[in-house]
Motif scaffolding. Structure first.
Motif, short mmCIF file in Angstrom:
data_model
loop_
_atom_site.label_atom_id
_atom_site.label_comp_id
_atom_site.label_asym_id
_atom_site.label_seq_id
_atom_site.Cartn_x
_atom_site.Cartn_y
_atom_site.Cartn_z
N THR A 160 0.84 -1.20 0.00
CA THR A 160 0.00 0.00 0.00
C THR A 160 0.87 1.25 0.00
O THR A 160 0.58 2.22 -0.71
CB THR A 160 -0.97 -0.03 1.20
N THR A 161 1.96 1.23 0.75
CA THR A 161 2.90 2.37 0.79
C THR A 161 3.48 2.63 -0.60
O THR A 161 3.58 3.78 -1.03
CB THR A 161 4.04 2.11 1.80
N LEU A 162 3.87 1.58 -1.31
CA LEU A 162 4.44 1.75 -2.65
C LEU A 162 3.40 2.29 -3.62
O LEU A 162 3.72 3.13 -4.47
CB LEU A 162 5.04 0.43 -3.16
N THR A 163 2.16 1.86 -3.47
CA THR A 163 1.08 2.42 -4.30
C THR A 163 0.93 3.91 -3.98
O THR A 163 0.85 4.74 -4.89
CB THR A 163 -0.25 1.67 -4.05
N GLU A 164 0.94 4.25 -2.69
CA GLU A 164 0.82 5.65 -2.27
C GLU A 164 1.95 6.49 -2.84
O GLU A 164 1.74 7.63 -3.27
CB GLU A 164 0.82 5.75 -0.74
N GLU A 165 3.16 5.92 -2.86
CA GLU A 165 4.33 6.63 -3.40
C GLU A 165 4.11 7.01 -4.87
O GLU A 165 4.39 8.14 -5.28
CB GLU A 165 5.57 5.72 -3.34
N VAL A 166 3.65 6.06 -5.66
CA VAL A 166 3.45 6.32 -7.08
C VAL A 166 2.28 7.29 -7.27
O VAL A 166 2.37 8.21 -8.08
CB VAL A 166 3.22 4.99 -7.86
N VAL A 167 1.21 7.12 -6.50
CA VAL A 167 0.07 8.03 -6.58
C VAL A 167 0.52 9.47 -6.28
O VAL A 167 0.06 10.42 -6.91
CB VAL A 167 -1.06 7.59 -5.63
N SER A 168 1.44 9.62 -5.32
CA SER A 168 1.88 10.97 -4.92
C SER A 168 2.60 11.70 -6.05
O SER A 168 2.70 12.93 -6.03
CB SER A 168 2.78 10.90 -3.68
N LEU A 169 3.09 10.98 -7.05
CA LEU A 169 3.71 11.61 -8.21
C LEU A 169 2.67 12.33 -9.07
O LEU A 169 3.00 13.25 -9.82
CB LEU A 169 4.45 10.57 -9.06
N PHE A 170 1.43 11.90 -8.95
CA PHE A 170 0.32 12.54 -9.67
C PHE A 170 -0.20 13.69 -8.81
O PHE A 170 -1.17 13.54 -8.07
CB PHE A 170 -0.79 11.52 -9.98
N THR A 171 0.47 14.82 -8.91
CA THR A 171 0.11 16.00 -8.13
C THR A 171 -1.28 16.49 -8.54
O THR A 171 -1.82 16.05 -9.57
CB THR A 171 1.12 17.13 -8.38
N GLU A 172 -1.84 17.40 -7.76
CA GLU A 172 -3.14 17.98 -8.11
C GLU A 172 -3.09 18.60 -9.50
O GLU A 172 -4.03 18.47 -10.28
CB GLU A 172 -3.58 19.01 -7.06
N GLU A 173 -1.98 19.27 -9.80
CA GLU A 173 -1.81 19.90 -11.12
C GLU A 173 -1.83 18.86 -12.24
O GLU A 173 -2.47 19.05 -13.27
CB GLU A 173 -0.48 20.67 -11.13
N ARG A 174 -1.14 17.73 -12.02
CA ARG A 174 -1.11 16.67 -13.04
C ARG A 174 -2.49 16.02 -13.19
O ARG A 174 -2.92 15.71 -14.30
CB ARG A 174 -0.06 15.62 -12.69
N LYS A 175 -3.17 15.79 -12.06
CA LYS A 175 -4.52 15.20 -12.14
C LYS A 175 -5.44 16.15 -12.91
O LYS A 175 -6.26 15.70 -13.72
CB LYS A 175 -5.08 14.92 -10.75
N LYS A 176 -5.31 17.44 -12.68
CA LYS A 176 -6.13 18.44 -13.39
C LYS A 176 -5.86 18.37 -14.89
O LYS A 176 -6.80 18.44 -15.69
CB LYS A 176 -5.86 19.84 -12.85
N GLN A 177 -4.58 18.19 -15.27
CA GLN A 177 -4.25 18.06 -16.69
C GLN A 177 -5.01 16.89 -17.32
O GLN A 177 -5.50 17.00 -18.45
CB GLN A 177 -2.74 17.80 -16.88
N LEU A 178 -5.09 15.77 -16.60
CA LEU A 178 -5.77 14.58 -17.12
C LEU A 178 -7.28 14.81 -17.19
O LEU A 178 -7.92 14.47 -18.18
CB LEU A 178 -5.43 13.35 -16.27
N ILE A 179 -7.83 15.40 -16.14
CA ILE A 179 -9.27 15.69 -16.11
C ILE A 179 -9.63 16.66 -17.23
O ILE A 179 -10.66 16.50 -17.90
CB ILE A 179 -9.68 16.24 -14.73
N ASP A 180 -8.77 17.65 -17.47
CA ASP A 180 -9.04 18.65 -18.51
C ASP A 180 -9.14 18.03 -19.91
O ASP A 180 -9.75 18.62 -20.80
CB ASP A 180 -7.97 19.75 -18.50
N ILE A 181 -8.55 16.85 -20.11
CA ILE A 181 -8.64 16.18 -21.41
C ILE A 181 -10.08 15.76 -21.69
O ILE A 181 -10.58 15.92 -22.80
CB ILE A 181 -7.67 14.96 -21.48
N VAL A 182 -10.76 15.21 -20.67
CA VAL A 182 -12.13 14.72 -20.88
C VAL A 182 -13.20 15.76 -20.53
O VAL A 182 -14.35 15.63 -20.97
CB VAL A 182 -12.41 13.41 -20.10
N LEU A 183 -12.83 16.78 -19.78
CA LEU A 183 -13.80 17.77 -19.29
C LEU A 183 -14.72 18.35 -20.36
O LEU A 183 -15.93 18.42 -20.15
CB LEU A 183 -13.07 18.89 -18.54
N PRO A 184 -14.19 18.72 -21.55
CA PRO A 184 -15.10 19.28 -22.57
C PRO A 184 -16.16 18.29 -23.04
O PRO A 184 -17.15 18.70 -23.66
CB PRO A 184 -14.17 19.65 -23.73
#
Length: 176
Positions: A92-116
């Motif tokens: 679970t810690t290793l999963t959390e580590e990788v998830v933490s690389l996806f910052t709020e800014e990066r998640k927003k970039q991904l969401i913005d792809i489908v948002l329209p």
């Protein structure tokens, strides 16, 4: 003492990818269909070997009904990690580590792809797959509440067996 092939991700066609390359690949995959139903999924599995324990964390971007792009990160602990709670917790810690690389800014970039396209049915969810089950015969069921809470605290939708296929199938394949 951890031997992490640090931030080095790989899949069948690419080795030694940086996280930036992984993130760019996810963006490229999503740009192929901006009206798709996407699941960004993380999960880790482990296998105790004779002199070490191997952990594999999978990152999968799935466009439901239209394929996926995936990669893994390997972490080797130079001892047999036989305590089940320690091993599940470290997965679970290793999963959390990788998830933490996806910052709020990066998640927003991904969401913005489908948002329209959300009014045309496009979706984007983020899931944490945990290689544990709640069945009566499952030795890991006593850890379900703890690990699910950890995934939820990251804003992920937690999935356990049998829905946790990134941990129990994809990552598992590379632990042998």
């Amino acid at each position: 003492m951890t031997t992490v092939s640090n931030e080095s991700f790989q899949n069948l066609s690419q080795k030694n990818m940086s996280f930036e390359q992984v993130f760019d690949s996810i963006i490229q995959f999503m740009m192929q269909d901006t009206s798709g139903n996407y699941r960004l999924i993380f999960g880790t599995d482990s296998q105790v070997h004779a002199h070490y324990t191997l952990f594999i964390t999978g990152i999968v971007i799935q466009c439901i009904g239209k394929g996926a792009w995936a990669c893994i990160r390997k972490v080797t602990i130079p001892r047999k990690m036989t305590n089940l709670h320690e091993r599940i917790s470290y997965e679970t810690t290793l999963t959390e580590e990788v998830v933490s690389l996806f910052t709020e800014e990066r998640k927003k970039q991904l969401i913005d792809i489908v948002l329209p396209n959300i009014y045309q049915g496009a979706t984007f969810t983020i899931e944490g797959h945990i290689d544990i089950g709640s069945g009566n015969r499952n030795k890991t069921k006593i850890f379900v509440n703890e690990m699910v809470a950890r995934m939820e605290s990251l804003g992920l939708e937690p999935k356990i067996k049998p829905e946790a296929f990134v941990a129990s199938s994809y990552a598992n394949r590379y632990t042998k």
